[in-house]
Design a protein around this motif. Structure first.
Motif, PDB file in Angstrom:
ATOM      1  N   GLY A  13       0.800  -1.221   0.000  1.00 18.20           N
ATOM      2  CA  GLY A  13       0.000   0.000   0.000  1.00 18.20           C
ATOM      3  C   GLY A  13       0.826   1.260   0.000  1.00 18.20           C
ATOM      4  O   GLY A  13       1.817   1.378  -0.728  1.00 18.20           O
ATOM      5  N   GLN A  14       0.409   2.199   0.850  1.00 20.40           N
ATOM      6  CA  GLN A  14       1.068   3.506   0.907  1.00 20.40           C
ATOM      7  C   GLN A  14       2.546   3.380   1.253  1.00 20.40           C
ATOM      8  O   GLN A  14       3.381   4.074   0.677  1.00 20.40           O
ATOM      9  CB  GLN A  14       0.386   4.383   1.970  1.00 20.40           C
ATOM     10  CG  GLN A  14      -1.042   4.728   1.642  1.00 20.40           C
ATOM     11  CD  GLN A  14      -1.645   5.594   2.707  1.00 20.40           C
ATOM     12  OE1 GLN A  14      -1.676   6.796   2.543  1.00 20.40           O
ATOM     13  NE2 GLN A  14      -2.108   5.001   3.784  1.00 20.40           N
ATOM     14  N   ALA A  15       2.861   2.521   2.201  1.00 23.68           N
ATOM     15  CA  ALA A  15       4.253   2.372   2.617  1.00 23.68           C
ATOM     16  C   ALA A  15       5.127   1.892   1.464  1.00 23.68           C
ATOM     17  O   ALA A  15       6.246   2.368   1.273  1.00 23.68           O
ATOM     18  CB  ALA A  15       4.354   1.413   3.801  1.00 23.68           C
ATOM     19  N   ALA A  16       4.625   0.947   0.680  1.00 20.04           N
ATOM     20  CA  ALA A  16       5.385   0.457  -0.469  1.00 20.04           C
ATOM     21  C   ALA A  16       5.609   1.580  -1.478  1.00 20.04           C
ATOM     22  O   ALA A  16       6.712   1.723  -2.027  1.00 20.04           O
ATOM     23  CB  ALA A  16       4.670  -0.714  -1.121  1.00 20.04           C
TER      24      ALA A  16
ATOM     25  N   ALA B 249       9.434   3.414  -2.490  1.00 19.69           N
ATOM     26  CA  ALA B 249       9.768   2.931  -3.835  1.00 19.69           C
ATOM     27  C   ALA B 249      11.255   3.079  -4.152  1.00 19.69           C
ATOM     28  O   ALA B 249      11.813   2.267  -4.891  1.00 19.69           O
ATOM     29  CB  ALA B 249       8.926   3.665  -4.879  1.00 19.69           C
ATOM     30  N   GLY B 250      11.916   4.077  -3.593  1.00 18.52           N
ATOM     31  CA  GLY B 250      13.336   4.278  -3.840  1.00 18.52           C
ATOM     32  C   GLY B 250      14.217   3.187  -3.263  1.00 18.52           C
ATOM     33  O   GLY B 250      15.382   3.061  -3.632  1.00 18.52           O
ATOM     34  N   VAL B 251      13.659   2.386  -2.376  1.00 18.67           N
ATOM     35  CA  VAL B 251      14.422   1.303  -1.753  1.00 18.67           C
ATOM     36  C   VAL B 251      14.375   0.040  -2.608  1.00 18.67           C
ATOM     37  O   VAL B 251      15.315  -0.753  -2.605  1.00 18.67           O
ATOM     38  CB  VAL B 251      13.884   1.027  -0.332  1.00 18.67           C
ATOM     39  CG1 VAL B 251      14.597  -0.142   0.311  1.00 18.67           C
ATOM     40  CG2 VAL B 251      14.018   2.270   0.538  1.00 18.67           C
ATOM     41  N   ALA B 252      13.311  -0.128  -3.344  1.00 19.18           N
ATOM     42  CA  ALA B 252      13.085  -1.371  -4.089  1.00 19.18           C
ATOM     43  C   ALA B 252      14.226  -1.723  -5.045  1.00 19.18           C
ATOM     44  O   ALA B 252      14.530  -2.900  -5.235  1.00 19.18           O
ATOM     45  CB  ALA B 252      11.771  -1.291  -4.853  1.00 19.18           C
ATOM     46  N   SER B 253      14.859  -0.738  -5.621  1.00 18.10           N
ATOM     47  CA  SER B 253      15.906  -1.012  -6.605  1.00 18.10           C
ATOM     48  C   SER B 253      17.318  -0.936  -6.014  1.00 18.10           C
ATOM     49  O   SER B 253      18.299  -0.941  -6.753  1.00 18.10           O
ATOM     50  CB  SER B 253      15.788  -0.027  -7.771  1.00 18.10           C
ATOM     51  OG  SER B 253      15.947   1.300  -7.288  1.00 18.10           O
ATOM     52  N   ALA B 254      17.405  -0.892  -4.703  1.00 20.87           N
ATOM     53  CA  ALA B 254      18.725  -0.775  -4.062  1.00 20.87           C
ATOM     54  C   ALA B 254      19.518  -2.061  -4.219  1.00 20.87           C
ATOM     55  O   ALA B 254      18.954  -3.157  -4.276  1.00 20.87           O
ATOM     56  CB  ALA B 254      18.546  -0.469  -2.577  1.00 20.87           C
TER      57      ALA B 254
ATOM     58  N   GLY C  78      10.359   9.671  -2.256  1.00 22.15           N
ATOM     59  CA  GLY C  78      11.313  10.293  -3.172  1.00 22.15           C
ATOM     60  C   GLY C  78      12.776  10.156  -2.766  1.00 22.15           C
ATOM     61  O   GLY C  78      13.637  10.787  -3.371  1.00 22.15           O
ATOM     62  N   ARG C  79      13.067   9.347  -1.770  1.00 23.21           N
ATOM     63  CA  ARG C  79      14.442   9.224  -1.289  1.00 23.21           C
ATOM     64  C   ARG C  79      15.015   7.858  -1.647  1.00 23.21           C
ATOM     65  O   ARG C  79      14.311   6.863  -1.668  1.00 23.21           O
ATOM     66  CB  ARG C  79      14.483   9.429   0.220  1.00 23.21           C
ATOM     67  CG  ARG C  79      14.045  10.850   0.599  1.00 23.21           C
ATOM     68  CD  ARG C  79      13.998  11.068   2.076  1.00 23.21           C
ATOM     69  NE  ARG C  79      15.341  11.014   2.654  1.00 23.21           N
ATOM     70  CZ  ARG C  79      15.562  11.112   3.955  1.00 23.21           C
ATOM     71  NH1 ARG C  79      14.570  11.241   4.807  1.00 23.21           N
ATOM     72  NH2 ARG C  79      16.796  11.065   4.415  1.00 23.21           N
TER      73      ARG C  79
ATOM     74  N   ASP D 120      20.340   7.183   0.757  1.00 27.37           N
ATOM     75  CA  ASP D 120      20.038   8.384   1.545  1.00 27.37           C
ATOM     76  C   ASP D 120      19.366   8.003   2.864  1.00 27.37           C
ATOM     77  O   ASP D 120      19.704   8.527   3.932  1.00 27.37           O
ATOM     78  CB  ASP D 120      19.142   9.315   0.723  1.00 27.37           C
ATOM     79  CG  ASP D 120      18.791  10.593   1.448  1.00 27.37           C
ATOM     80  OD1 ASP D 120      19.633  11.121   2.202  1.00 27.37           O
ATOM     81  OD2 ASP D 120      17.663  11.081   1.256  1.00 27.37           O
ATOM     82  N   LEU D 121      18.417   7.076   2.807  1.00 29.19           N
ATOM     83  CA  LEU D 121      17.719   6.636   4.015  1.00 29.19           C
ATOM     84  C   LEU D 121      18.676   5.943   4.984  1.00 29.19           C
ATOM     85  O   LEU D 121      18.545   6.087   6.205  1.00 29.19           O
ATOM     86  CB  LEU D 121      16.564   5.715   3.644  1.00 29.19           C
ATOM     87  CG  LEU D 121      15.441   6.404   2.858  1.00 29.19           C
ATOM     88  CD1 LEU D 121      14.473   5.367   2.310  1.00 29.19           C
ATOM     89  CD2 LEU D 121      14.729   7.440   3.705  1.00 29.19           C
TER      90      LEU D 121
END
Length: 154
Positions: A71-74, A78-83, A112-113, A117-118
């Protein structure tokens, strides 16, 4: 905005609980209606957020980098998914260290991060004193709430 202002209280609270799982906060925001504008609601929602709401809100937040986030959290993460895998491993280790140190999930406005960065932010926040970190987490929750309210109401 008129639709939100005129919803029955229980429906308005249910909508707000999808934004932030803190029942006290949702009740207070609903009690302040009508707002008339999204901006007025946003200001009231931020003002209504209390440190006592943090634990309830965190119960609904997945860890940063959690592959089961939905949901919203995913969307927000989104910027983490391709890490790269090593960054995801470092985030998982950082999450564990944060939870051991502060006793709660690392909360950050991730929209957007990038994962990198996170991770840098997580590592920096691990050095915070507990009271400072609680205030930082509450500020991050307010930022997340603003984004979610905007998506729900516009």
């Amino acid at each position: 905005m008129t639709a939100f202002d005129t919803l029955p209280d229980d429906e308005a609270q249910a909508l707000l609980l999808r934004v932030c799982a803190a029942p006290r906060w949702a009740r207070e925001v609903v009690a302040g209606r009508p707002y008339g504008t999204v901006e007025a609601l946003q200001a009231a929602a931020s003002a209504a957020l209390d440190p006592t709401d943090l634990d309830a809100a965190l119960a609904a937040h997945p860890r940063i980098g959690d592959p089961t986030a939905r949901g919203q959290a995913a969307h927000e993460q989104a910027g983490v998914a391709s890490a790269p895998p090593e960054t995801l491993t470092a985030l998982a280790e950082g999450n564990r260290a944060y939870e051991e140190r502060f006793g709660r999930v690392y909360l950050v406005c991730a929209e957007g991060r990038s994962a990198e960065d996170l991770l840098v932010t997580l590592r920096a926040r691990l050095a915070n004193p507990a009271d400072t970190e609680r205030a930082v987490a509450l500020g991050e929750l307010a930022a997340i709430n603003r984004l979610r309210l905007d998506r729900v109401l516009r």
